[in-house]
Design a protein around this motif. Structure first.
Motif, PDB file in Angstrom:
ATOM      1  N   ARG A 249       4.789   1.073   6.473  1.00  0.00           N
ATOM      2  CA  ARG A 249       4.836   2.506   6.253  1.00  0.00           C
ATOM      3  C   ARG A 249       3.543   2.916   5.559  1.00  0.00           C
ATOM      4  NH1 ARG A 249       8.107   5.321   1.831  1.00  0.00           N
ATOM      5  NH2 ARG A 249       6.181   6.539   1.957  1.00  0.00           N
ATOM      6  N   THR A 250       3.193   4.185   5.677  1.00  0.00           N
ATOM      7  CA  THR A 250       2.053   4.668   4.903  1.00  0.00           C
ATOM      8  C   THR A 250       2.536   4.953   3.487  1.00  0.00           C
ATOM      9  OG1 THR A 250       2.476   6.943   5.627  1.00  0.00           O
ATOM     10  CG2 THR A 250       0.874   5.663   6.876  1.00  0.00           C
ATOM     11  N   VAL A 251       1.670   4.732   2.534  1.00  0.00           N
ATOM     12  CA  VAL A 251       2.043   4.922   1.140  1.00  0.00           C
ATOM     13  C   VAL A 251       0.838   5.433   0.363  1.00  0.00           C
ATOM     14  CG1 VAL A 251       1.471   2.558   0.409  1.00  0.00           C
ATOM     15  CG2 VAL A 251       3.251   3.821  -0.800  1.00  0.00           C
ATOM     16  N   THR A 252       1.053   6.390  -0.524  1.00  0.00           N
ATOM     17  CA  THR A 252       0.013   6.809  -1.458  1.00  0.00           C
ATOM     18  C   THR A 252       0.109   5.968  -2.717  1.00  0.00           C
ATOM     19  OG1 THR A 252       1.380   8.464  -2.587  1.00  0.00           O
ATOM     20  CG2 THR A 252       0.190   9.185  -0.591  1.00  0.00           C
ATOM     21  N   GLY A 253      -0.926   6.021  -3.527  1.00  0.00           N
ATOM     22  CA  GLY A 253      -0.888   5.273  -4.775  1.00  0.00           C
ATOM     23  C   GLY A 253       0.226   5.726  -5.690  1.00  0.00           C
ATOM     24  N   ALA A 254       0.469   7.042  -5.750  1.00  0.00           N
ATOM     25  CA  ALA A 254       1.537   7.554  -6.602  1.00  0.00           C
ATOM     26  C   ALA A 254       2.900   7.063  -6.133  1.00  0.00           C
ATOM     27  CB  ALA A 254       1.502   9.077  -6.626  1.00  0.00           C
ATOM     28  N   GLU A 255       3.118   7.034  -4.818  1.00  0.00           N
ATOM     29  CA  GLU A 255       4.373   6.504  -4.297  1.00  0.00           C
ATOM     30  C   GLU A 255       4.506   5.014  -4.598  1.00  0.00           C
ATOM     31  OE1 GLU A 255       5.031   9.341  -0.360  1.00  0.00           O
ATOM     32  OE2 GLU A 255       3.753   7.555  -0.228  1.00  0.00           O
ATOM     33  N   SER A 256       3.438   4.285  -4.352  1.00  0.00           N
ATOM     34  CA  SER A 256       3.473   2.836  -4.516  1.00  0.00           C
ATOM     35  C   SER A 256       3.732   2.437  -5.964  1.00  0.00           C
ATOM     36  CB  SER A 256       2.142   2.243  -4.030  1.00  0.00           C
ATOM     37  OG  SER A 256       2.137   0.838  -4.136  1.00  0.00           O
ATOM     38  N   ILE A 387      -4.196  -3.456 -17.129  1.00  0.00           N
ATOM     39  CA  ILE A 387      -4.386  -3.954 -15.775  1.00  0.00           C
ATOM     40  C   ILE A 387      -4.733  -2.779 -14.871  1.00  0.00           C
ATOM     41  CG2 ILE A 387      -2.873  -5.943 -16.077  1.00  0.00           C
ATOM     42  CD1 ILE A 387      -0.688  -4.494 -14.665  1.00  0.00           C
ATOM     43  N   ALA A 388      -5.392  -3.069 -13.751  1.00  0.00           N
ATOM     44  CA  ALA A 388      -5.897  -2.014 -12.866  1.00  0.00           C
ATOM     45  C   ALA A 388      -5.551  -2.330 -11.420  1.00  0.00           C
ATOM     46  CB  ALA A 388      -7.407  -1.869 -13.024  1.00  0.00           C
ATOM     47  N   ALA A 389      -5.076  -1.317 -10.705  1.00  0.00           N
ATOM     48  CA  ALA A 389      -4.787  -1.448  -9.276  1.00  0.00           C
ATOM     49  C   ALA A 389      -6.041  -1.191  -8.472  1.00  0.00           C
ATOM     50  CB  ALA A 389      -3.691  -0.469  -8.865  1.00  0.00           C
ATOM     51  N   ARG A 390      -6.158  -1.867  -7.327  1.00  0.00           N
ATOM     52  CA  ARG A 390      -7.377  -1.750  -6.532  1.00  0.00           C
ATOM     53  C   ARG A 390      -7.220  -0.832  -5.329  1.00  0.00           C
ATOM     54  NH1 ARG A 390      -7.653  -7.835  -3.846  1.00  0.00           N
ATOM     55  NH2 ARG A 390      -6.348  -7.432  -2.017  1.00  0.00           N
ATOM     56  N   SER A 391      -5.977  -0.491  -4.945  1.00  0.00           N
ATOM     57  CA  SER A 391      -5.749   0.331  -3.759  1.00  0.00           C
ATOM     58  C   SER A 391      -4.358   0.932  -3.855  1.00  0.00           C
ATOM     59  CB  SER A 391      -5.861  -0.516  -2.488  1.00  0.00           C
ATOM     60  OG  SER A 391      -4.766  -1.415  -2.387  1.00  0.00           O
ATOM     61  N   PRO A 392      -4.047   1.922  -3.004  1.00  0.00           N
ATOM     62  CA  PRO A 392      -2.694   2.478  -3.044  1.00  0.00           C
ATOM     63  C   PRO A 392      -1.605   1.420  -2.894  1.00  0.00           C
ATOM     64  CG  PRO A 392      -4.117   3.927  -1.779  1.00  0.00           C
ATOM     65  CD  PRO A 392      -4.929   2.700  -2.103  1.00  0.00           C
ATOM     66  N   TRP A 428       1.116   0.051   4.364  1.00  0.00           N
ATOM     67  CA  TRP A 428       1.668  -0.911   3.413  1.00  0.00           C
ATOM     68  C   TRP A 428       2.735  -1.729   4.108  1.00  0.00           C
ATOM     69  CZ3 TRP A 428       6.343   0.169   0.001  1.00  0.00           C
ATOM     70  CH2 TRP A 428       6.544  -0.859  -0.939  1.00  0.00           C
ATOM     71  N   LYS A 429       2.553  -3.033   4.104  1.00  0.00           N
ATOM     72  CA  LYS A 429       3.587  -3.914   4.628  1.00  0.00           C
ATOM     73  C   LYS A 429       4.669  -4.057   3.568  1.00  0.00           C
ATOM     74  CE  LYS A 429       4.537  -8.474   6.584  1.00  0.00           C
ATOM     75  NZ  LYS A 429       4.038  -9.838   6.842  1.00  0.00           N
ATOM     76  N   VAL A 430       5.841  -3.525   3.862  1.00  0.00           N
ATOM     77  CA  VAL A 430       6.927  -3.520   2.882  1.00  0.00           C
ATOM     78  C   VAL A 430       7.318  -4.962   2.572  1.00  0.00           C
ATOM     79  CG1 VAL A 430       9.264  -2.734   2.393  1.00  0.00           C
ATOM     80  CG2 VAL A 430       7.725  -1.300   3.760  1.00  0.00           C
ATOM     81  N   PRO A 431       7.239  -5.375   1.311  1.00  0.00           N
ATOM     82  CA  PRO A 431       7.491  -6.783   0.985  1.00  0.00           C
ATOM     83  C   PRO A 431       8.967  -7.129   0.988  1.00  0.00           C
ATOM     84  CG  PRO A 431       7.025  -5.546  -1.009  1.00  0.00           C
ATOM     85  CD  PRO A 431       6.834  -4.588   0.139  1.00  0.00           C
ATOM     86  N   ASN A 432       9.225  -8.408   1.055  1.00  0.00           N
ATOM     87  CA  ASN A 432      10.583  -8.928   0.959  1.00  0.00           C
ATOM     88  C   ASN A 432      10.937  -9.055  -0.525  1.00  0.00           C
ATOM     89  OD1 ASN A 432      12.974 -10.351   0.959  1.00  0.00           O
ATOM     90  ND2 ASN A 432      12.299 -11.898   2.425  1.00  0.00           N
TER      91      ASN A 432
END
Length: 657
Positions: A249-256, A387-392, A428-432
């Protein structure tokens, strides 16, 4: 919306020789023209088509700037294709300009030979004057180095929606759907998901709005199919990008980050309390979490930033996972309460969606200038993990990591994103869920003092072998205790601000945070190898452009590697040794060189900065040019190796303070 990619879809079909691997499109118009909606819907159709993508919404800070003005332009850029996409693209291939101001503020970014699609109906005398044009650029030859396709989108839209009886003002609000229809035709996109979405959004008395917008969408699509258009406007089909099988699915950083916070609380077996106050670009986290009550999430919109974080601290004291979020100005207001969370040693996750500063600064633009604030910005010696995120998409795992550290080490944790990450979208590949290890919390249930049970006392600040105090739910029988913001005695937590108590507790709080380094992974090399000529070291949202720039320069045979740091404080234990294995270290940042200073201080490494504070992310070309200064025989560097201190790029600056 999610789409499932089957095993047989992993390999893309061979592309025709004249079909590019990727295309960059920018939609630009007035704030009221619906460019963000247009871009979002085009992103949806692109994701469903199986292309990899990255987006960059770029809009003004004003709620509604005067129509047609230069500072009221809103833009949405998307880079999509049949190959790996990690940035929103350096230069658009196609610019859709809905008025003169949109053209003037964006045309310089369009690559030579690119296509301009302009709404000629908006290029009247009044709008040209607002955009500071002395002559109509569609007619004076000033756009000669680009392909130009100008037609009256406004009139065509009004004609398309005439059967629905809308007034002229309401009819023109459908222009974005007409434009979207044309874009969907250009890139062979399916209209049906957009049509379904419009029908779902506008029902009952508002059904006429759905019908009008669908008519405009179909009219734009039909225009591309049937109009006698010579030259630049052609239909282009990009094959799906090769991707591992799975649910996407597509995901924005705020959603993620919102999903990650909820997942982190679930893995800790805790309910979550979120206290927030609206601020750009962090507000979207609150908007998303409000929809997740079924996962044990309580959301609270406070009257101000201080109340928001104090409420979250209170929730942590009561045995929930307290979370708060803001942007730079709000984080500054939360500073004293962060000190309270440090002194009481309660878990708390603080999300900072960075924006341009200082003060109100650039509310809707991106920057990385809160790193000093995150690492050092509190009174007293008040260490906090950062800690810092690198992408959405990366926000999901980083949010889980923030939750883990917070509850396992009884500490507030700062999670850094920025405006680019928060607003941008990517697949974004939805994880298990089974792939994530649980870290359930154990609350203290009985007195933990030494000695016989009948004389045993509760010691709320007795530390374990990691220096972590127990978490005690208020109301637990026999475990009445005191915590607060005044310095306290060892073990008992009784008020004690003697010299020995303060020295001992300051050392203990610092040692606990330093010890977190033992539970985080060693720093890896994102691209390249350990040791060599040059390491380009990044953090946060610079990942995409750095990765692509390093990949391209390595393809030219240059000894350059990419190192990207997630754990900003404490730093990975092997990072110093890794950085010293390179002859040179270059640190690109969207600030004046903050992480460079941290690396110099911690590891005595001669890190060179490459800085940018324009409110825009780095381009790949800027980084390639900076990398080239470290090597002989690179075009533009015939004079030999140049020190990075001399690097001067159009919108970037490297300095050596």
């Amino acid at each position: 919306m999610a789409t499932i990619l089957a095993e047989g879809d992993e390999a893309a079909k061979p592309r025709e020789n004249d079909v590019p691997e990727a295309v960059v499109v920018r939609f630009a118009g007035d704030s009221g023209d619906g460019m963000q909606l247009t871009g979002g819907q085009f992103t949806l159709s692109t994701a469903l088509a199986g292309n990899d993508l990255a987006t960059f919404p770029d809009f003004p800070a004003e709620i509604r700037a005067p129509i047609g003005t230069l500072f009221g332009v809103s833009a949405f850029q998307i880079n999509f294709g049949s190959t790996e996409i990690t940035t929103a693209g350096d230069q658009p291939d196609v610019l859709v300009a809905m008025n003169p101001a949109a053209l003037k503020t964006n045309v310089a970014a369009l690559k030579a030979g690119g296509l301009i699609i302009a709404d000629s109906g908006e290029f009247n005398k009044r709008n040209l004057e607002k955009a500071k044009y002395e002559a109509n650029p569609l007619e004076d030859g000033s756009l000669a180095k680009w392909d130009l396709l100008a037609f009256d989108i406004s009139a065509l839209t009004v004609e398309a929606v005439k059967p629905f009886g809308l007034g002229n003002k309401d009819a023109l609000r459908c222009k974005n759907m007409w434009t979207l229809g044309l874009a969907l035709w250009m890139f062979d996109r399916d209209r049906q998901p957009i049509i379904d979405g419009l029908n779902a959004k506008f029902k009952g008395d508002k059904k006429i709005l759905a019908d009008a917008n669908i008519a405009a969408l179909n009219a734009g699509h039909a225009y591309g199919e049937t109009a006698e258009l010579a030259g630049p406007l052609k239909k282009l089909h990009l094959e799906p990008s090769p991707s591992p099988a799975g649910l996407y699915r597509t995901v924005t950083g705020a959603e993620s980050v919102s999903y990650g916070l909820v997942a982190g609380a679930q893995l800790a077996k805790l309910p979550m309390f979120f206290g927030g106050y609206p601020i750009t670009p962090a507000s979207a986290i609150l908007h998303n979490l409000v929809k997740m009550k079924e996962f044990g999430v309580t959301t609270f919109q406070a009257e101000d930033e201080i109340a928001a974080i104090c409420a979250a601290i209170g929730a942590s004291y009561a045995g929930q996972l307290g979370v708060t979020s803001s942007s730079g100005p709000g984080i500054a207001l939360k500073g004293e309460a962060m000190g309270l969370a440090i002194m009481t040693e309660l878990p708390l996750v603080i999300v900072n969606s960075q924006r341009g500063g200082p003060s109100t600064g650039l509310p809707t633009k991106t920057e990385q200038s809160d790193l000093y604030q995150a690492v050092y910005g509190r009174n007293g010696d008040a260490p906090i993990p950062v800690i810092a995120a690198r992408s959405p998409a990366d926000c999901f795992e980083v949010a889980i990591e923030a939750c883990r550290i917070a509850v396992q080490y009884m500490t507030p944790v700062i999670l850094l994103t920025d405006g680019y990450i928060a607003n941008a979208a990517e697949p974004w590949k939805v994880p298990n869920p089974a792939d994530f290890a649980e870290f359930p919390v154990e609350f203290l249930e009985e007195k933990n003092g030494d000695g016989p049970e009948e004389t045993r006392v509760v010691l709320p600040f007795k530390r374990d072998d990691k220096g972590v105090r127990p978490w005690i739910k208020p109301g637990t029988p026999g475990l009445m205790h005191r915590i607060g913001g005044i310095e306290k005695a060892v073990d008992t937590g009784n008020i004690d601000y003697s010299p020995l108590a303060h020295q001992t507790q300051t050392d203990a709080r610092k040692a606990k945070i330093d010890g977190i380094a033992a539970s985080i992974p060693d720093q890896d090399v994102a691209l390249g190898q350990a040791g060599g000529k040059l390491a380009v070291v990044g953090w946060g949202s610079t990942y995409g452009p750095i990765h692509q720039a390093v990949r391209r320069m390595r393809a030219k045979g240059l000894d350059v590697s990419h190192v990207h740091v997630r754990h900003i404080w404490p730093l990975p234990q092997n990072l110093g040794e890794l950085l010293h294995s390179y002859d040179h270290v270059l640190v690109p940042e969207m600030n004046t060189g903050q992480f460079k200073t941290v690396l110099r201080d911690q590891f005595l490494v001669d890190a060179k900065p490459l800085t940018k504070t324009s409110g825009q992310p780095f381009t790949i070309a800027e980084l390639q040019e900076a990398i080239a200064t470290f090597f002989d025989g690179i075009p533009g560097n015939e004079g030999g190796e140049v020190d990075a201190d001399d690097t001067q790029l159009p919108s970037t600056k490297a300095v050596n303070p």
